[in-house]
Design a protein around this motif. Sequence first.
Motif, PDB file in Angstrom:
ATOM      1  N   TYR A   7     -20.906 -31.695  12.487  1.00 22.36           N
ATOM      2  CA  TYR A   7     -21.943 -30.704  12.782  1.00 22.36           C
ATOM      3  C   TYR A   7     -22.160 -29.772  11.591  1.00 22.36           C
ATOM      4  O   TYR A   7     -23.280 -29.337  11.325  1.00 22.36           O
ATOM      5  CB  TYR A   7     -21.535 -29.904  14.020  1.00 22.36           C
ATOM      6  N   PHE A   8     -21.095 -29.482  10.856  1.00 24.89           N
ATOM      7  CA  PHE A   8     -21.193 -28.565   9.731  1.00 24.89           C
ATOM      8  C   PHE A   8     -21.380 -29.273   8.387  1.00 24.89           C
ATOM      9  O   PHE A   8     -21.482 -28.616   7.352  1.00 24.89           O
ATOM     10  CB  PHE A   8     -19.949 -27.673   9.664  1.00 24.89           C
ATOM     11  N   PHE A   9     -21.428 -30.583   8.406  1.00 25.48           N
ATOM     12  CA  PHE A   9     -21.528 -31.312   7.136  1.00 25.48           C
ATOM     13  C   PHE A   9     -22.947 -31.270   6.585  1.00 25.48           C
ATOM     14  O   PHE A   9     -23.923 -31.402   7.315  1.00 25.48           O
ATOM     15  CB  PHE A   9     -21.108 -32.771   7.329  1.00 25.48           C
ATOM     16  N   SER A  10     -23.041 -31.095   5.277  1.00 30.24           N
ATOM     17  CA  SER A  10     -24.338 -31.152   4.593  1.00 30.24           C
ATOM     18  C   SER A  10     -24.138 -31.769   3.222  1.00 30.24           C
ATOM     19  O   SER A  10     -23.449 -31.200   2.372  1.00 30.24           O
ATOM     20  CB  SER A  10     -24.951 -29.762   4.456  1.00 30.24           C
ATOM     21  N   GLU A  11     -24.727 -32.920   3.020  1.00 26.81           N
ATOM     22  CA  GLU A  11     -24.583 -33.595   1.725  1.00 26.81           C
ATOM     23  C   GLU A  11     -25.291 -32.844   0.612  1.00 26.81           C
ATOM     24  O   GLU A  11     -24.993 -33.027  -0.581  1.00 26.81           O
ATOM     25  CB  GLU A  11     -25.111 -35.034   1.808  1.00 26.81           C
ATOM     26  N   ASP A  12     -26.232 -31.960   0.974  1.00 23.18           N
ATOM     27  CA  ASP A  12     -26.999 -31.224  -0.030  1.00 23.18           C
ATOM     28  C   ASP A  12     -26.165 -30.176  -0.757  1.00 23.18           C
ATOM     29  O   ASP A  12     -26.604 -29.634  -1.776  1.00 23.18           O
ATOM     30  CB  ASP A  12     -28.209 -30.553   0.631  1.00 23.18           C
ATOM     31  N   ARG A  13     -24.992 -29.862  -0.234  1.00 26.47           N
ATOM     32  CA  ARG A  13     -24.129 -28.871  -0.887  1.00 26.47           C
ATOM     33  C   ARG A  13     -23.504 -29.418  -2.172  1.00 26.47           C
ATOM     34  O   ARG A  13     -23.017 -28.652  -2.995  1.00 26.47           O
ATOM     35  CB  ARG A  13     -22.996 -28.456   0.046  1.00 26.47           C
ATOM     36  N   TYR A  14     -23.508 -30.728  -2.322  1.00 34.00           N
ATOM     37  CA  TYR A  14     -22.772 -31.351  -3.423  1.00 34.00           C
ATOM     38  C   TYR A  14     -23.718 -32.124  -4.334  1.00 34.00           C
ATOM     39  O   TYR A  14     -24.597 -32.849  -3.869  1.00 34.00           O
ATOM     40  CB  TYR A  14     -21.693 -32.292  -2.863  1.00 34.00           C
ATOM     41  N   LYS A  15     -23.500 -31.969  -5.636  1.00 36.03           N
ATOM     42  CA  LYS A  15     -24.359 -32.635  -6.612  1.00 36.03           C
ATOM     43  C   LYS A  15     -24.054 -34.125  -6.708  1.00 36.03           C
ATOM     44  O   LYS A  15     -24.953 -34.946  -6.913  1.00 36.03           O
ATOM     45  CB  LYS A  15     -24.159 -31.988  -7.986  1.00 36.03           C
ATOM     46  N   ASN A  16     -22.785 -34.478  -6.573  1.00 36.78           N
ATOM     47  CA  ASN A  16     -22.402 -35.879  -6.741  1.00 36.78           C
ATOM     48  C   ASN A  16     -21.083 -36.155  -6.032  1.00 36.78           C
ATOM     49  O   ASN A  16     -20.488 -35.262  -5.419  1.00 36.78           O
ATOM     50  CB  ASN A  16     -22.275 -36.221  -8.234  1.00 36.78           C
ATOM     51  N   PHE A  60     -18.312 -37.944  14.026  1.00 36.73           N
ATOM     52  CA  PHE A  60     -18.725 -37.149  12.874  1.00 36.73           C
ATOM     53  C   PHE A  60     -20.230 -37.304  12.685  1.00 36.73           C
ATOM     54  O   PHE A  60     -20.955 -36.315  12.522  1.00 36.73           O
ATOM     55  CB  PHE A  60     -17.970 -37.616  11.624  1.00 36.73           C
ATOM     56  N   GLY A  61     -20.690 -38.553  12.722  1.00 39.77           N
ATOM     57  CA  GLY A  61     -22.120 -38.821  12.564  1.00 39.77           C
ATOM     58  C   GLY A  61     -22.937 -38.245  13.703  1.00 39.77           C
ATOM     59  O   GLY A  61     -24.059 -37.769  13.503  1.00 39.77           O
ATOM     60  N   LEU A  62     -22.393 -38.274  14.908  1.00 39.20           N
ATOM     61  CA  LEU A  62     -23.098 -37.720  16.064  1.00 39.20           C
ATOM     62  C   LEU A  62     -23.241 -36.204  15.928  1.00 39.20           C
ATOM     63  O   LEU A  62     -24.313 -35.645  16.223  1.00 39.20           O
ATOM     64  CB  LEU A  62     -22.341 -38.060  17.348  1.00 39.20           C
ATOM     65  N   GLY A  63     -22.178 -35.527  15.488  1.00 40.79           N
ATOM     66  CA  GLY A  63     -22.260 -34.090  15.266  1.00 40.79           C
ATOM     67  C   GLY A  63     -23.302 -33.749  14.211  1.00 40.79           C
ATOM     68  O   GLY A  63     -24.089 -32.803  14.367  1.00 40.79           O
ATOM     69  N   TYR A  64     -23.316 -34.524  13.136  1.00 38.68           N
ATOM     70  CA  TYR A  64     -24.302 -34.340  12.072  1.00 38.68           C
ATOM     71  C   TYR A  64     -25.714 -34.539  12.618  1.00 38.68           C
ATOM     72  O   TYR A  64     -26.621 -33.744  12.338  1.00 38.68           O
ATOM     73  CB  TYR A  64     -24.020 -35.348  10.948  1.00 38.68           C
ATOM     74  N   TYR A  65     -25.899 -35.572  13.422  1.00 38.13           N
ATOM     75  CA  TYR A  65     -27.210 -35.909  13.985  1.00 38.13           C
ATOM     76  C   TYR A  65     -27.698 -34.792  14.912  1.00 38.13           C
ATOM     77  O   TYR A  65     -28.857 -34.360  14.844  1.00 38.13           O
ATOM     78  CB  TYR A  65     -27.114 -37.231  14.741  1.00 38.13           C
ATOM     79  N   ILE A  66     -26.813 -34.315  15.779  1.00 33.87           N
ATOM     80  CA  ILE A  66     -27.161 -33.247  16.728  1.00 33.87           C
ATOM     81  C   ILE A  66     -27.621 -31.994  15.996  1.00 33.87           C
ATOM     82  O   ILE A  66     -28.568 -31.322  16.406  1.00 33.87           O
ATOM     83  CB  ILE A  66     -25.946 -32.929  17.639  1.00 33.87           C
ATOM     84  N   LYS A  67     -26.937 -31.677  14.898  1.00 37.28           N
ATOM     85  CA  LYS A  67     -27.315 -30.499  14.113  1.00 37.28           C
ATOM     86  C   LYS A  67     -28.685 -30.710  13.466  1.00 37.28           C
ATOM     87  O   LYS A  67     -29.536 -29.803  13.489  1.00 37.28           O
ATOM     88  CB  LYS A  67     -26.257 -30.237  13.030  1.00 37.28           C
ATOM     89  N   LEU A 115     -21.418 -40.911   1.088  1.00 41.62           N
ATOM     90  CA  LEU A 115     -21.962 -42.121   0.474  1.00 41.62           C
ATOM     91  C   LEU A 115     -23.064 -42.727   1.344  1.00 41.62           C
ATOM     92  O   LEU A 115     -24.089 -43.188   0.833  1.00 41.62           O
ATOM     93  CB  LEU A 115     -20.841 -43.142   0.257  1.00 41.62           C
ATOM     94  N   LEU A 116     -22.854 -42.701   2.647  1.00 43.92           N
ATOM     95  CA  LEU A 116     -23.861 -43.216   3.575  1.00 43.92           C
ATOM     96  C   LEU A 116     -25.141 -42.384   3.483  1.00 43.92           C
ATOM     97  O   LEU A 116     -26.250 -42.925   3.494  1.00 43.92           O
ATOM     98  CB  LEU A 116     -23.318 -43.188   4.999  1.00 43.92           C
ATOM     99  N   ALA A 117     -24.983 -41.053   3.372  1.00 41.55           N
ATOM    100  CA  ALA A 117     -26.145 -40.166   3.282  1.00 41.55           C
ATOM    101  C   ALA A 117     -26.940 -40.424   2.010  1.00 41.55           C
ATOM    102  O   ALA A 117     -28.174 -40.276   1.992  1.00 41.55           O
ATOM    103  CB  ALA A 117     -25.695 -38.706   3.332  1.00 41.55           C
ATOM    104  N   LYS A 118     -26.249 -40.830   0.952  1.00 35.11           N
ATOM    105  CA  LYS A 118     -26.943 -41.139  -0.293  1.00 35.11           C
ATOM    106  C   LYS A 118     -27.677 -42.478  -0.221  1.00 35.11           C
ATOM    107  O   LYS A 118     -28.677 -42.682  -0.904  1.00 35.11           O
ATOM    108  CB  LYS A 118     -25.940 -41.163  -1.455  1.00 35.11           C
ATOM    109  N   LEU A 119     -27.183 -43.373   0.615  1.00 37.42           N
ATOM    110  CA  LEU A 119     -27.813 -44.686   0.764  1.00 37.42           C
ATOM    111  C   LEU A 119     -29.061 -44.622   1.630  1.00 37.42           C
ATOM    112  O   LEU A 119     -30.022 -45.367   1.401  1.00 37.42           O
ATOM    113  CB  LEU A 119     -26.817 -45.684   1.364  1.00 37.42           C
ATOM    114  N   SER A 120     -29.041 -43.751   2.628  1.00 41.52           N
ATOM    115  CA  SER A 120     -30.186 -43.667   3.549  1.00 41.52           C
ATOM    116  C   SER A 120     -30.481 -42.208   3.879  1.00 41.52           C
ATOM    117  O   SER A 120     -29.592 -41.452   4.262  1.00 41.52           O
ATOM    118  CB  SER A 120     -29.886 -44.442   4.838  1.00 41.52           C
ATOM    119  N   LYS A 121     -31.753 -41.841   3.778  1.00 42.73           N
ATOM    120  CA  LYS A 121     -32.178 -40.483   4.113  1.00 42.73           C
ATOM    121  C   LYS A 121     -32.553 -40.363   5.585  1.00 42.73           C
ATOM    122  O   LYS A 121     -32.713 -39.258   6.100  1.00 42.73           O
ATOM    123  CB  LYS A 121     -33.388 -40.085   3.253  1.00 42.73           C
TER     124      LYS A 121
END
Length: 346
Positions: A49-58, A180-187, A131-137
């Motif tokens: 739920y609290f994960f955000s791939e945008d916080r990290y450059k690489n 983890f993915g479900l929490g991310y999706y719900i957010k 890595l999954l978030a980078k593969l698919s938006k």
Amino acid sequence: MSSNRIKWIDTCKGIGIILVIIGHTPIDPTARSIIYAFHMPLFFFISGYFFSEDRYKNLKEITISKFKSLMIPYISFSIISVFLLRFFFDQPIALRVFLEQMIISKRNSISYDDPIWFLTSLFTIEILFYLLAKLSKNINIRLLIVLLIGLVASIGLKVLAGGNILPWSLDQSLYYLIYFGLGYYIKRINFFENNKQKSYVIFLNSILFLLLIPFQEVYYRFWNLLSLPSSLFSFIDAIIWAVLGISLVIFVSQFLSYVSWLNFLGKNSLIFMSLHIPLGFNFYNTFIRGKLGIEITNLNLFGISVALCTIIILIPTSIIINRYFPFILGRNLNQMSVLKIKEKGL
């Protein structure tokens, strides 16, 4: 709104860590199976739920960040736990065994402090999901992928039966990636932006969970009519129980978010997760039960009493760690480096 969100999340974690502690006591097997159905999925759900791939450059940046927040506590509490065993049981420290178990980090095989498998598992999940978030938006595709990964892990590695535990509990990580993915999706779909106390979905899921407990026979009789392959049924059944249990905790947390001690437990859930066995349980057994000669007459009451004593013991411990030793939690590390440089006169 941000303050309220943090409060209900901390309350969820507080409830969750209480269930973790109780689940590790000698309670009735039926009660334990109910707790185990959703207590760990809850923590992975909240992390997602609290994960955000945008916080990290690489990949390098997220790896360093998660190493600080997860792996440093893992190493720190591993070392602390070994010395606690030495203190309580006067056992010599078997360095080779300790290093082997710490490096491999297999669930149910970390003899000095088994619950901390969660930290290496979450570290792996965070990297995999990045890595999954980078593969698919597309968040719908991401959710579908984590469900497929979890299904393959459940069937191929027999995760739910605990049959093939891999180093760093990778088998568990592939399954818990679902929550983890479900929490991310719900957010991301802003599901919780509305009043959660009046959410019909959360409310109905909570009621259904409470009804399933006394009417499990009817529930499983229904599933038998479908004649699904046992591996597929186990997978679907586990997700149903987990999602409904998570919904119940979220729903209840809306009415308990004002309870300060629950929020405290939630904010310090990492400490309680890591030390409730090596410090809390061992202290109770050595200095309370051992001295008073307490006998077990009711498993559930005994488990709750052990959990309560453990929480009382770990509250001051948490305060001390946060105030004087935050580096154990992977915090203030940059400040420590600056202090060392100043002391050397560089």
